[in-house]
Design a protein around this motif. Structure first.
Motif, short mmCIF file in Angstrom:
data_model
loop_
_atom_site.label_atom_id
_atom_site.label_comp_id
_atom_site.label_asym_id
_atom_site.label_seq_id
_atom_site.Cartn_x
_atom_site.Cartn_y
_atom_site.Cartn_z
N LEU A 1 8.61 -3.80 -3.64
CA LEU A 1 9.40 -4.72 -4.46
C LEU A 1 8.53 -5.79 -5.10
N GLY A 2 7.45 -6.14 -4.40
CA GLY A 2 6.51 -7.11 -4.96
C GLY A 2 5.55 -6.49 -5.97
N GLY A 3 5.58 -5.16 -6.08
CA GLY A 3 4.72 -4.47 -7.03
C GLY A 3 3.26 -4.41 -6.61
N VAL A 4 2.99 -4.56 -5.33
CA VAL A 4 1.61 -4.60 -4.86
C VAL A 4 1.33 -3.60 -3.74
N PHE A 5 2.14 -2.54 -3.64
CA PHE A 5 1.99 -1.60 -2.54
C PHE A 5 0.73 -0.77 -2.67
N THR A 6 -0.05 -0.75 -1.60
CA THR A 6 -1.11 0.23 -1.38
C THR A 6 -1.10 0.52 0.12
N ALA A 7 -1.65 1.63 0.51
CA ALA A 7 -1.70 1.98 1.93
C ALA A 7 -2.53 0.95 2.70
N THR A 8 -3.60 0.49 2.10
CA THR A 8 -4.46 -0.49 2.77
C THR A 8 -3.74 -1.82 2.97
N ARG A 9 -3.00 -2.25 1.95
CA ARG A 9 -2.27 -3.52 2.08
C ARG A 9 -1.17 -3.42 3.13
N SER A 10 -0.50 -2.28 3.17
CA SER A 10 0.56 -2.14 4.17
C SER A 10 -0.03 -2.10 5.58
N LEU A 11 -1.15 -1.41 5.76
CA LEU A 11 -1.82 -1.41 7.07
C LEU A 11 -2.31 -2.81 7.44
N LEU A 12 -2.81 -3.54 6.46
CA LEU A 12 -3.28 -4.90 6.70
C LEU A 12 -2.12 -5.79 7.15
N ALA A 13 -0.99 -5.71 6.46
CA ALA A 13 0.18 -6.51 6.83
C ALA A 13 0.69 -6.12 8.21
N LEU A 14 0.75 -4.83 8.50
CA LEU A 14 1.22 -4.38 9.81
C LEU A 14 0.23 -4.73 10.93
N ALA A 15 -1.05 -4.70 10.63
CA ALA A 15 -2.04 -5.10 11.64
C ALA A 15 -1.89 -6.57 11.98
N ALA A 16 -1.69 -7.40 10.97
CA ALA A 16 -1.50 -8.83 11.21
C ALA A 16 -0.20 -9.08 11.98
N LEU A 17 0.87 -8.42 11.56
CA LEU A 17 2.15 -8.57 12.24
C LEU A 17 2.09 -8.10 13.69
N SER B 1 -5.27 -2.90 17.84
CA SER B 1 -4.98 -1.54 17.37
C SER B 1 -4.84 -1.43 15.85
N GLY B 2 -4.20 -2.39 15.24
CA GLY B 2 -4.04 -2.35 13.78
C GLY B 2 -5.36 -2.47 13.04
N TRP B 3 -6.22 -3.31 13.58
CA TRP B 3 -7.52 -3.50 12.94
C TRP B 3 -8.39 -2.25 13.10
N LEU B 4 -8.23 -1.56 14.23
CA LEU B 4 -8.95 -0.29 14.41
C LEU B 4 -8.41 0.79 13.47
N ALA B 5 -7.09 0.81 13.27
CA ALA B 5 -6.50 1.76 12.32
C ALA B 5 -6.97 1.45 10.90
N LEU B 6 -7.06 0.17 10.58
CA LEU B 6 -7.56 -0.22 9.26
C LEU B 6 -9.02 0.17 9.11
N LEU B 7 -9.79 0.04 10.17
CA LEU B 7 -11.19 0.46 10.15
C LEU B 7 -11.30 1.98 9.97
N ALA B 8 -10.34 2.71 10.53
CA ALA B 8 -10.36 4.17 10.41
C ALA B 8 -10.14 4.64 8.97
N THR B 9 -9.59 3.79 8.12
CA THR B 9 -9.38 4.19 6.72
C THR B 9 -10.70 4.31 5.97
N ALA B 10 -11.80 3.85 6.56
CA ALA B 10 -13.11 4.01 5.93
C ALA B 10 -13.62 5.45 6.06
N LEU B 11 -13.01 6.23 6.96
CA LEU B 11 -13.38 7.64 7.11
C LEU B 11 -12.88 8.43 5.90
N PRO B 12 -13.40 9.65 5.69
CA PRO B 12 -12.91 10.47 4.58
C PRO B 12 -11.39 10.69 4.67
#
Length: 125
Positions: A86-102, A11-22
Protein backbone atom coordinates in the motif's frame (compact mmCIF):
# COMPACT_ATOMS: atom_id res chain seq x y z
CA UNK A 1 16.83 -13.32 28.89
CA UNK A 2 16.47 -16.89 27.67
CA UNK A 3 18.48 -18.37 24.80
CA UNK A 4 15.20 -18.93 22.92
CA UNK A 5 14.40 -15.22 22.99
CA UNK A 6 17.93 -14.27 21.97
CA UNK A 7 17.82 -16.79 19.12
CA UNK A 8 14.49 -15.40 17.93
CA UNK A 9 15.87 -11.85 18.07
CA UNK A 10 18.78 -12.93 15.82
CA UNK A 11 16.77 -15.17 13.49
CA UNK A 12 15.44 -12.41 11.24
CA UNK A 13 18.85 -10.91 10.76
CA UNK A 14 20.24 -14.34 9.84
CA UNK A 15 17.42 -14.81 7.32
CA UNK A 16 18.21 -11.38 5.90
CA UNK A 17 21.87 -12.38 5.69
CA UNK A 18 20.84 -15.54 3.83
CA UNK A 19 19.41 -13.39 1.02
CA UNK A 20 23.01 -12.70 -0.02
CA UNK A 21 23.18 -16.31 -1.26
CA UNK A 22 22.21 -17.10 -4.88
CA UNK A 23 18.45 -16.88 -5.53
CA UNK A 24 17.70 -20.60 -5.84
CA UNK A 25 20.12 -21.78 -3.15
CA UNK A 26 18.40 -24.35 -0.91
CA UNK A 27 19.92 -22.81 2.23
CA UNK A 28 18.50 -19.39 1.33
CA UNK A 29 15.03 -20.79 0.66
CA UNK A 30 15.05 -22.89 3.85
CA UNK A 31 16.30 -20.06 6.07
CA UNK A 32 13.83 -17.48 4.79
CA UNK A 33 10.87 -19.90 4.75
CA UNK A 34 11.59 -21.13 8.28
CA UNK A 35 11.92 -17.58 9.52
CA UNK A 36 8.70 -16.39 7.88
CA UNK A 37 6.65 -19.36 9.07
CA UNK A 38 7.90 -19.68 12.64
CA UNK A 39 9.91 -16.83 14.10
CA UNK A 40 7.58 -13.77 14.00
CA UNK A 41 4.70 -15.86 15.34
CA UNK A 42 6.75 -17.45 18.12
CA UNK A 43 8.14 -14.05 19.12
CA UNK A 44 4.59 -12.64 19.28
CA UNK A 45 3.42 -15.65 21.27
CA UNK A 46 6.28 -15.28 23.76
CA UNK A 47 5.60 -11.55 24.07
CA UNK A 48 1.97 -12.23 24.94
CA UNK A 49 2.77 -15.27 27.12
CA UNK A 50 6.06 -14.37 28.88
CA UNK A 51 6.22 -17.67 30.76
CA UNK A 52 6.58 -19.40 27.42
CA UNK A 53 4.51 -22.14 25.89
CA UNK A 54 2.87 -24.65 28.25
CA UNK A 55 5.31 -27.34 29.34
CA UNK A 56 2.84 -29.93 30.54
CA UNK A 57 3.95 -32.38 27.86
CA UNK A 58 0.52 -32.95 26.37
CA UNK A 59 0.41 -33.37 22.61
CA UNK A 60 -2.61 -31.05 22.51
CA UNK A 61 -0.69 -28.20 24.14
CA UNK A 62 2.23 -28.66 21.75
CA UNK A 63 -0.08 -28.77 18.74
CA UNK A 64 -1.94 -25.68 19.94
CA UNK A 65 1.32 -23.77 20.40
CA UNK A 66 2.56 -24.81 16.95
CA UNK A 67 -0.70 -23.82 15.28
CA UNK A 68 -0.92 -20.45 17.04
CA UNK A 69 2.73 -19.79 16.18
CA UNK A 70 2.13 -20.58 12.51
CA UNK A 71 -1.03 -18.47 12.28
CA UNK A 72 0.54 -15.50 14.07
CA UNK A 73 3.62 -15.71 11.85
CA UNK A 74 1.59 -15.81 8.64
CA UNK A 75 -0.61 -12.96 9.89
CA UNK A 76 2.33 -10.72 10.73
CA UNK A 77 4.00 -11.53 7.41
CA UNK A 78 0.79 -10.67 5.55
CA UNK A 79 0.30 -7.41 7.47
CA UNK A 80 3.85 -6.26 6.75
CA UNK A 81 3.56 -7.18 3.05
CA UNK A 82 0.21 -5.39 2.66
CA UNK A 83 1.51 -2.28 4.43
CA UNK A 84 4.55 -2.15 2.13
CA UNK A 85 2.41 -2.78 -0.96
CA UNK A 86 0.00 0.00 0.00
CA UNK A 87 2.95 2.29 0.60
CA UNK A 88 4.29 1.42 -2.85
CA UNK A 89 7.65 0.31 -1.48
CA UNK A 90 7.37 -3.49 -1.35
CA UNK A 91 10.46 -5.58 -1.93
CA UNK A 92 11.34 -8.94 -0.41
CA UNK A 93 14.35 -7.39 1.32
CA UNK A 94 12.29 -4.59 2.86
CA UNK A 95 9.66 -7.00 4.11
CA UNK A 96 12.33 -9.24 5.66
CA UNK A 97 13.96 -6.19 7.21
CA UNK A 98 10.66 -5.03 8.75
CA UNK A 99 9.87 -8.54 10.02
CA UNK A 100 13.37 -8.97 11.43
CA UNK A 101 13.03 -5.72 13.37
CA UNK A 102 9.52 -6.62 14.55
CA UNK A 103 10.61 -10.11 15.59
CA UNK A 104 13.58 -8.73 17.51
CA UNK A 105 11.41 -6.25 19.39
CA UNK A 106 8.74 -8.85 20.18
CA UNK A 107 11.34 -11.39 21.31
CA UNK A 108 13.05 -8.98 23.66
CA UNK A 109 10.02 -7.35 25.34
CA UNK A 110 6.91 -8.53 27.11
CA UNK A 111 3.52 -7.14 26.02
CA UNK A 112 1.46 -8.69 28.82
CA UNK A 113 -0.02 -5.92 30.99
CA UNK A 114 1.40 -5.87 34.48
CA UNK A 115 4.08 -8.45 33.71
CA UNK A 116 6.83 -6.19 35.05
CA UNK A 117 4.96 -4.93 38.10
CA UNK A 118 3.77 -8.25 39.45
CA UNK A 119 4.14 -8.85 43.21
CA UNK A 120 5.53 -5.41 44.05
CA UNK A 121 3.41 -5.11 47.16
CA UNK A 122 1.55 -2.05 45.87
CA UNK A 123 -2.17 -2.71 45.55
CA UNK A 124 -5.09 -0.47 44.60
CA UNK A 125 -7.73 0.29 47.20
Amino acid sequence: MTPLRLGLAASGWLALLATALPEAAPLRVAAVAAFLLVCPGLAALLALRPGGPPRDGHAGALLETALVTLVLGLSLTTLVAVALFLGGVFTATRSLLALAALTSVLALVSLRPGARNRDTGVHAG
